[in-house]
Write a protein that holds these residues in place. Sequence first.
Motif, PDB file in Angstrom:
ATOM      1  N   THR A  81       0.944  -1.216   0.054  1.00 55.49           N
ATOM      2  CA  THR A  81       0.006   0.118  -0.007  1.00 55.49           C
ATOM      3  C   THR A  81       0.934   1.275  -0.061  1.00 55.49           C
ATOM      4  N   ILE A  82       0.212   2.432  -0.406  1.00 56.30           N
ATOM      5  CA  ILE A  82       0.791   3.655  -0.318  1.00 56.30           C
ATOM      6  C   ILE A  82       0.275   4.843   0.586  1.00 56.30           C
ATOM      7  N   ASN A  83       1.044   5.802   0.911  1.00 58.10           N
ATOM      8  CA  ASN A  83       0.266   6.560   1.774  1.00 58.10           C
ATOM      9  C   ASN A  83      -0.113   7.550   1.082  1.00 58.10           C
ATOM     10  N   LEU A  84      -0.778   8.849   1.932  1.00 60.52           N
ATOM     11  CA  LEU A  84      -1.298  10.166   1.198  1.00 60.52           C
ATOM     12  C   LEU A  84      -0.062  10.920   0.344  1.00 60.52           C
ATOM     13  N   LYS A  85       0.670  11.023   0.929  1.00 60.50           N
ATOM     14  CA  LYS A  85       2.030  11.852   0.310  1.00 60.50           C
ATOM     15  C   LYS A  85       2.293  11.108  -0.837  1.00 60.50           C
ATOM     16  N   GLU A  86       2.507   9.873  -1.014  1.00 60.61           N
ATOM     17  CA  GLU A  86       2.926   8.875  -2.165  1.00 60.61           C
ATOM     18  C   GLU A  86       2.206   9.043  -3.248  1.00 60.61           C
ATOM     19  N   LEU A  87       0.628   8.774  -2.894  1.00 61.61           N
ATOM     20  CA  LEU A  87      -0.327   9.148  -3.833  1.00 61.61           C
ATOM     21  C   LEU A  87      -0.487  10.254  -4.516  1.00 61.61           C
ATOM     22  N   ALA A  88      -0.361  11.376  -3.531  1.00 61.24           N
ATOM     23  CA  ALA A  88      -0.103  12.745  -4.281  1.00 61.24           C
ATOM     24  C   ALA A  88       1.085  12.665  -5.357  1.00 61.24           C
ATOM     25  N   LYS A  89       2.070  12.361  -4.779  1.00 57.12           N
ATOM     26  CA  LYS A  89       3.119  12.513  -5.619  1.00 57.12           C
ATOM     27  C   LYS A  89       3.028  11.648  -6.931  1.00 57.12           C
ATOM     28  N   LEU A  90       2.433  10.443  -6.858  1.00 60.55           N
ATOM     29  CA  LEU A  90       1.891   9.608  -8.134  1.00 60.55           C
ATOM     30  C   LEU A  90       0.948  10.427  -8.937  1.00 60.55           C
ATOM     31  N   LEU A  91       0.153  11.173  -8.516  1.00 60.21           N
ATOM     32  CA  LEU A  91      -0.969  11.808  -9.109  1.00 60.21           C
ATOM     33  C   LEU A  91      -0.259  13.269  -9.762  1.00 60.21           C
ATOM     34  N   LYS A  92       0.697  13.782  -9.005  1.00 53.55           N
ATOM     35  CA  LYS A  92       1.156  14.926  -9.481  1.00 53.55           C
ATOM     36  C   LYS A  92       0.203  16.208  -8.894  1.00 53.55           C
ATOM     37  N   LEU A  93      -0.303  15.748  -7.809  1.00 53.87           N
ATOM     38  CA  LEU A  93      -1.194  16.761  -7.182  1.00 53.87           C
ATOM     39  C   LEU A  93      -0.701  17.057  -5.622  1.00 53.87           C
ATOM     40  N   SER A  94      -1.259  18.092  -4.963  1.00 58.54           N
ATOM     41  CA  SER A  94      -0.842  18.394  -3.761  1.00 58.54           C
ATOM     42  C   SER A  94      -1.536  17.373  -2.664  1.00 58.54           C
ATOM     43  N   PRO A  95      -0.913  16.951  -1.503  1.00 55.82           N
ATOM     44  CA  PRO A  95      -1.734  16.386  -0.708  1.00 55.82           C
ATOM     45  C   PRO A  95      -3.090  16.852  -0.313  1.00 55.82           C
ATOM     46  N   THR A  96      -3.150  17.944  -0.044  1.00 55.89           N
ATOM     47  CA  THR A  96      -4.516  18.736   0.268  1.00 55.89           C
ATOM     48  C   THR A  96      -5.472  18.279  -0.782  1.00 55.89           C
ATOM     49  N   THR A  97      -5.143  18.579  -2.115  1.00 55.30           N
ATOM     50  CA  THR A  97      -6.035  18.399  -3.080  1.00 55.30           C
ATOM     51  C   THR A  97      -6.671  16.699  -3.241  1.00 55.30           C
ATOM     52  N   VAL A  98      -5.495  15.809  -2.876  1.00 55.25           N
ATOM     53  CA  VAL A  98      -5.820  14.406  -2.983  1.00 55.25           C
ATOM     54  C   VAL A  98      -6.754  14.016  -1.747  1.00 55.25           C
ATOM     55  N   SER A  99      -6.790  14.573  -0.684  1.00 54.50           N
ATOM     56  CA  SER A  99      -7.444  14.218   0.760  1.00 54.50           C
ATOM     57  C   SER A  99      -8.619  14.876   0.391  1.00 54.50           C
ATOM     58  N   ARG A 100      -9.027  15.981  -0.115  1.00 55.64           N
ATOM     59  CA  ARG A 100     -10.265  16.613  -0.343  1.00 55.64           C
ATOM     60  C   ARG A 100     -10.959  15.734  -1.424  1.00 55.64           C
ATOM     61  N   ALA A 101     -10.214  15.331  -2.486  1.00 61.98           N
ATOM     62  CA  ALA A 101     -10.969  14.564  -3.501  1.00 61.98           C
ATOM     63  C   ALA A 101     -11.557  13.186  -2.998  1.00 61.98           C
ATOM     64  N   LEU A 102     -10.610  12.630  -2.086  1.00 64.19           N
ATOM     65  CA  LEU A 102     -11.084  11.501  -1.508  1.00 64.19           C
ATOM     66  C   LEU A 102     -12.309  11.778  -0.645  1.00 64.19           C
ATOM     67  N   GLY A 103     -12.554  12.766  -0.092  1.00 65.02           N
ATOM     68  CA  GLY A 103     -13.542  13.133   0.765  1.00 65.02           C
ATOM     69  C   GLY A 103     -14.576  13.574   0.067  1.00 65.02           C
ATOM     70  N   ASP A 104     -14.626  13.776  -1.262  1.00 64.13           N
ATOM     71  CA  ASP A 104     -15.772  14.146  -2.103  1.00 64.13           C
ATOM     72  C   ASP A 104     -16.130  15.774  -1.600  1.00 64.13           C
ATOM     73  N   TYR A 105     -15.103  16.452  -1.586  1.00 63.00           N
ATOM     74  CA  TYR A 105     -15.447  17.827  -1.528  1.00 63.00           C
ATOM     75  C   TYR A 105     -15.665  18.510  -2.702  1.00 63.00           C
ATOM     76  N   PRO A 106     -16.840  19.349  -2.935  1.00 66.92           N
ATOM     77  CA  PRO A 106     -16.965  19.820  -4.305  1.00 66.92           C
ATOM     78  C   PRO A 106     -16.019  20.983  -4.635  1.00 66.92           C
ATOM     79  N   ASP A 107     -15.071  21.449  -3.835  1.00 65.42           N
ATOM     80  CA  ASP A 107     -14.165  22.404  -4.621  1.00 65.42           C
ATOM     81  C   ASP A 107     -13.034  21.756  -5.571  1.00 65.42           C
ATOM     82  N   VAL A 108     -13.070  20.317  -5.549  1.00 64.71           N
ATOM     83  CA  VAL A 108     -12.411  19.511  -6.393  1.00 64.71           C
ATOM     84  C   VAL A 108     -13.160  19.232  -7.562  1.00 64.71           C
TER      85      VAL A 108
END
Length: 339
Positions: free
Chosen positions: A2-29
């Motif tokens: 498995t990978i952690n949040l920082k590794e997932l963000a690096k893989l996606l070339k997105l910030s950890p905050t954006t990835v976290s909010r995307a996973l949380g279904d925030y409408p600003d993403v």
Amino acid sequence: MTINLKELAKLLKLSPTTVSRALGDYPDVNAATRARVKQTARLHGYQPNPVARRLQKGKTETIGIVITPEQNYFSDTFFIDLLAGISNQITRAGYELILGVASDEEHEMQSIRRMVEGKRVDGMILTLIREQDPRVSYLLDHEFPFVLYGRTRESRPYAFVDMDGKKAFEKACIYLSGLGHQRIALLNGEPGFMFPVNCREGYESGHSICGLELDPNLIRYWKHKDLSSSSYHWTLELFKNENPPTAIVFQTEVANGILNGLQELNLVPGRDVALIGYDDLEIARIHRPPLSVLRPFARDAGKRVVEILLEVIGGADPETFQEIRDVELVIRETSLPLS
């Protein structure tokens, strides 16, 4: 792996905050980014940190119950079934259960305060409800989500699931009257608690419906701290009466005391005195003869208590969740016609 949040963000070339909010279904993403983040998370086995997720949601995803051992919870198979239903449903909902054991009522109240004011739980379940219950007043004053298994005399609205103790004991008395019994005793629960109030109301209404005379000498109350000895004592006392009962209705948790008293008096249940207990506990099934009972369905009630509490935690109006459930009369060998 498995990978952690920082590794997932690096893989996606997105910030950890954006990835976290995307996973949380925030409408600003935007929707496309949310979908891409979730798909990549699934492919790489990403598992969110449960503590971080709870902090993000502002919830503990935990439900609290506090009990006192002097009330014989762990020798009461009805409570064990109720707790099993509660625990299973909490697990299915992805929540956890905190079960606190307090030494007495004062300690119980302190434990509830710590859970509520320390924000350790999202909601509380209360059992063994008193007529005037300070736990209920406290939770209402703090606008904290809770559900009762039982009812109290509190005038403000609250959510509850309860068994219809009044109807149950009314049903038992009507049945016994139909068998010819006119002297029916009630060995009732401890004064100050709400369920014994309901039981007595049903006992009295059953007598009224059947045209039976109410004799205050046939009503006795046991205490949680010494339920076996007090029920034994009261059984002996009942049969000192010049006109003793021919039947007894009671809560099955005191069956041992009653049966021991009858044995000392050389009275055989079902032959010399009819018995109907509330709760289909193990003793009712294994005793010979087996005891007639009023059977509540504890596990189903526990499941429903959790379902309601999750709705209340989510903002639902507690007053819309007030359920009184019927109790089944199970006839065995201790409720025979009066000979």
